[in-house]
Design an enzyme around this catalytic site. Structure first.
Site, PDB file in Angstrom:
ATOM      1  N   HIS A 137       6.447  -8.733  -1.165  1.00  9.85           N
ATOM      2  CA  HIS A 137       6.305  -7.321  -1.513  1.00  9.85           C
ATOM      3  C   HIS A 137       6.742  -6.424  -0.353  1.00  9.85           C
ATOM      4  O   HIS A 137       6.005  -6.250   0.626  1.00  9.85           O
ATOM      5  CB  HIS A 137       4.833  -7.058  -1.900  1.00  9.85           C
ATOM      6  CG  HIS A 137       4.568  -5.662  -2.344  1.00  9.85           C
ATOM      7  ND1 HIS A 137       3.346  -5.042  -2.172  1.00  9.85           N
ATOM      8  CD2 HIS A 137       5.359  -4.742  -2.943  1.00  9.85           C
ATOM      9  CE1 HIS A 137       3.401  -3.815  -2.662  1.00  9.85           C
ATOM     10  NE2 HIS A 137       4.617  -3.606  -3.124  1.00  9.85           N
ATOM     11  N   ASN A 187      -1.537  -1.839  -2.759  1.00  8.05           N
ATOM     12  CA  ASN A 187      -1.684  -0.947  -3.910  1.00  8.05           C
ATOM     13  C   ASN A 187      -3.101  -0.877  -4.459  1.00  8.05           C
ATOM     14  O   ASN A 187      -3.440   0.058  -5.177  1.00  8.05           O
ATOM     15  CB  ASN A 187      -0.684  -1.306  -4.998  1.00  8.05           C
ATOM     16  CG  ASN A 187       0.672  -0.722  -4.653  1.00  8.05           C
ATOM     17  OD1 ASN A 187       0.767   0.434  -4.245  1.00  8.05           O
ATOM     18  ND2 ASN A 187       1.713  -1.516  -4.765  1.00  8.05           N
TER      19      ASN A 187
HETATM   20  P1  NAI Z   1      13.911   1.104 -10.157  1.00  9.85           P
HETATM   21  O1  NAI Z   1      13.619   1.701 -11.482  1.00  9.85           O
HETATM   22  O2  NAI Z   1      14.531   1.942  -9.086  1.00  9.85           O
HETATM   23  O3  NAI Z   1      14.888  -0.174 -10.339  1.00  9.85           O
HETATM   24  C1  NAI Z   1      14.681  -1.212 -11.242  1.00  9.85           C
HETATM   25  C2  NAI Z   1      16.044  -1.847 -11.532  1.00  9.85           C
HETATM   26  O4  NAI Z   1      15.830  -3.056 -12.269  1.00  9.85           O
HETATM   27  C3  NAI Z   1      16.951  -0.951 -12.386  1.00  9.85           C
HETATM   28  O5  NAI Z   1      18.220  -0.832 -11.751  1.00  9.85           O
HETATM   29  C4  NAI Z   1      17.053  -1.715 -13.697  1.00  9.85           C
HETATM   30  O6  NAI Z   1      18.302  -1.580 -14.350  1.00  9.85           O
HETATM   31  C5  NAI Z   1      16.833  -3.150 -13.244  1.00  9.85           C
HETATM   32  N1  NAI Z   1      16.398  -4.048 -14.312  1.00  9.85           N
HETATM   33  C6  NAI Z   1      15.509  -3.809 -15.296  1.00  9.85           C
HETATM   34  N2  NAI Z   1      15.398  -4.896 -16.098  1.00  9.85           N
HETATM   35  C7  NAI Z   1      16.225  -5.845 -15.570  1.00  9.85           C
HETATM   36  C8  NAI Z   1      16.573  -7.171 -15.960  1.00  9.85           C
HETATM   37  N3  NAI Z   1      16.018  -7.746 -17.027  1.00  9.85           N
HETATM   38  N4  NAI Z   1      17.460  -7.845 -15.225  1.00  9.85           N
HETATM   39  C9  NAI Z   1      18.028  -7.271 -14.135  1.00  9.85           C
HETATM   40  N5  NAI Z   1      17.753  -6.012 -13.722  1.00  9.85           N
HETATM   41  C10 NAI Z   1      16.867  -5.309 -14.444  1.00  9.85           C
HETATM   42  O7  NAI Z   1      12.540   0.458  -9.655  1.00  9.85           O
HETATM   43  P2  NAI Z   1      12.081   0.075  -8.160  1.00  9.85           P
HETATM   44  O8  NAI Z   1      11.310   1.189  -7.593  1.00  9.85           O
HETATM   45  O9  NAI Z   1      13.250  -0.473  -7.413  1.00  9.85           O
HETATM   46  O10 NAI Z   1      11.027  -1.102  -8.456  1.00  9.85           O
HETATM   47  C11 NAI Z   1      11.441  -2.431  -8.695  1.00  9.85           C
HETATM   48  C12 NAI Z   1      10.269  -3.393  -8.466  1.00  9.85           C
HETATM   49  O11 NAI Z   1       9.805  -3.247  -7.128  1.00  9.85           O
HETATM   50  C13 NAI Z   1       9.054  -3.148  -9.383  1.00  9.85           C
HETATM   51  O12 NAI Z   1       8.451  -4.385  -9.679  1.00  9.85           O
HETATM   52  C14 NAI Z   1       8.157  -2.312  -8.491  1.00  9.85           C
HETATM   53  O13 NAI Z   1       6.811  -2.411  -8.844  1.00  9.85           O
HETATM   54  C15 NAI Z   1       8.418  -2.944  -7.126  1.00  9.85           C
HETATM   55  N6  NAI Z   1       8.130  -2.108  -5.966  1.00  9.85           N
HETATM   56  C16 NAI Z   1       8.395  -0.761  -6.002  1.00  9.85           C
HETATM   57  C17 NAI Z   1       8.118   0.032  -4.896  1.00  9.85           C
HETATM   58  C18 NAI Z   1       8.408   1.488  -4.913  1.00  9.85           C
HETATM   59  O14 NAI Z   1       7.938   2.208  -4.012  1.00  9.85           O
HETATM   60  N7  NAI Z   1       9.154   1.991  -5.870  1.00  9.85           N
HETATM   61  C19 NAI Z   1       7.534  -0.545  -3.668  1.00  9.85           C
HETATM   62  C20 NAI Z   1       7.363  -1.963  -3.722  1.00  9.85           C
HETATM   63  C21 NAI Z   1       7.616  -2.703  -4.844  1.00  9.85           C
END
Ligand code: NAI
Length: 281
Positions: A137, A187
């Protein structure tokens, strides 16, 4: 060592950047070429800013970018030694991905997830290699934040843990060992505070600006909780609160109705141009 990153959003592209900057070959994967290119262009812009600040040479930036190959084919997992999944915070999506990745990746490959809160043990159960499934993470923005929570699922082996711990160190991050429990450490503590900040706005106690001001000036937080929520993404915040609510079965984790409303409106924070604040794209 080849690293495949699933999801080229804010987190996936940040992880790809840090891996490439520390010498790893990277496959950056998303659903469409357009989405991966968007992620790769984001990395390019980041590196450009470093060049402008004279922290990086143009040659180095080119070298880093060349290490990042794009992928829209999950089968590319066959060439990876470790896969870090950073797709949306949704259990069905993650389980589906892990089942497929398990069938394509070589037997030795580690399957890591960057999930913010979902149970590693449940994601691992969607594969036939639960000993090689682990939580890794990262924090947002990945190139800046030092911490990586390394989360052991019920069946994660010591070997997998050690490898991922060393990988985090090789990315110049500080790894902290955490057991698999809703929201892990980060979190479980952060998100109820953000949710409470949203309730404070919802109940008309203060404006978002004033809530943030209180926490910045009063508690010495570098950023107010609502600004931080916008950076994280309100959809991700809601998903994490739902995981905490369900996982602990305690109403103190109930997501604020205003958070639900914003997500339904498509006000997802900085990434969509509007959340508690407005952003120019
Ligand atoms: P985001 O919405 O910016 O990006 C997610 C990406 O995943 C998008 O580009 C989307 O097209 C892609 N995606 C969705 N379904 C997919 C699939 N089946 N196969 C391949 N790609 C797919 O979201 P973000 O913020 O990057 O979050 C991603 C992960 O990281 C989540 O699990 C989130 O909980 C975790 N996370 C987020 C943080 C944050 O501050 N935003 C911090 C730490 C972890």
């Amino acid at each position: 060592m080849k690293i495949m990153i699933i999801g080229a959003g804010q987190m996936g592209s940040g992880i790809a950047q840090v891996c490439a900057m520390n010498g790893y070959e990277v496959f950056l994967h998303d659903l469409t070429l357009e989405l991966v290119e968007k992620g790769r262009n984001g990395i390019k812009k980041q590196l450009q800013r470093q060049i402008e600040k004279e922290r990086l040479t143009e040659q180095d930036a080119d070298r880093f970018l060349q290490r990042i190959q794009t992928s829209t084919e999950l089968r590319n997992a066959k060439n990876a030694d470790i896969i870090i999944e950073a797709a949306v915070e949704n259990m069905e999506v993650k389980k589906n991905l892990f089942t497929k990745l398990d069938s394509y990746a070589p037997a030795h490959a580690i399957l890591a997830t960057n999930t913010s809160s979902l149970p590693i043990t449940e994601i691992a159960a969607a594969t036939n290699r639960a000993d090689k499934v682990i939580g890794m993470h990262f924090m947002n923005p990945v190139p800046v934040m030092k911490l990586v929570e390394v989360i052991r699922g019920l069946a994660t082996s010591q070997e997998t843990f050690d490898k991922v711990y060393s990988l985090a160190e090789s990315l110049k991050k500080t790894a902290v060992e955490v057991n698999d429990f809703p929201g892990f450490v980060s979190n479980r503590i952060l998100m109820p505070m953000i949710n409470e900040a949203i309730y404070t706005v919802f109940e008309g106690v203060a404006t978002p600006e004033d809530v943030d001001e209180v926490m910045k000036l009063g508690m010495n937080h570098p950023m107010g909780p609502l600004t931080l929520a916008d950076f994280i993404g309100l959809d991700t915040c809601l998903a994490i609160m739902e995981t905490l609510h369900e996982g602990f079965g305690d109403d103190k984790y109930r997501p604020c109705p205003l958070l639900r409303k914003y997500v339904k409106a498509g006000w997802l924070g900085k990434k969509s141009g509007r959340g508690f604040y407005r952003y120019s794209k």
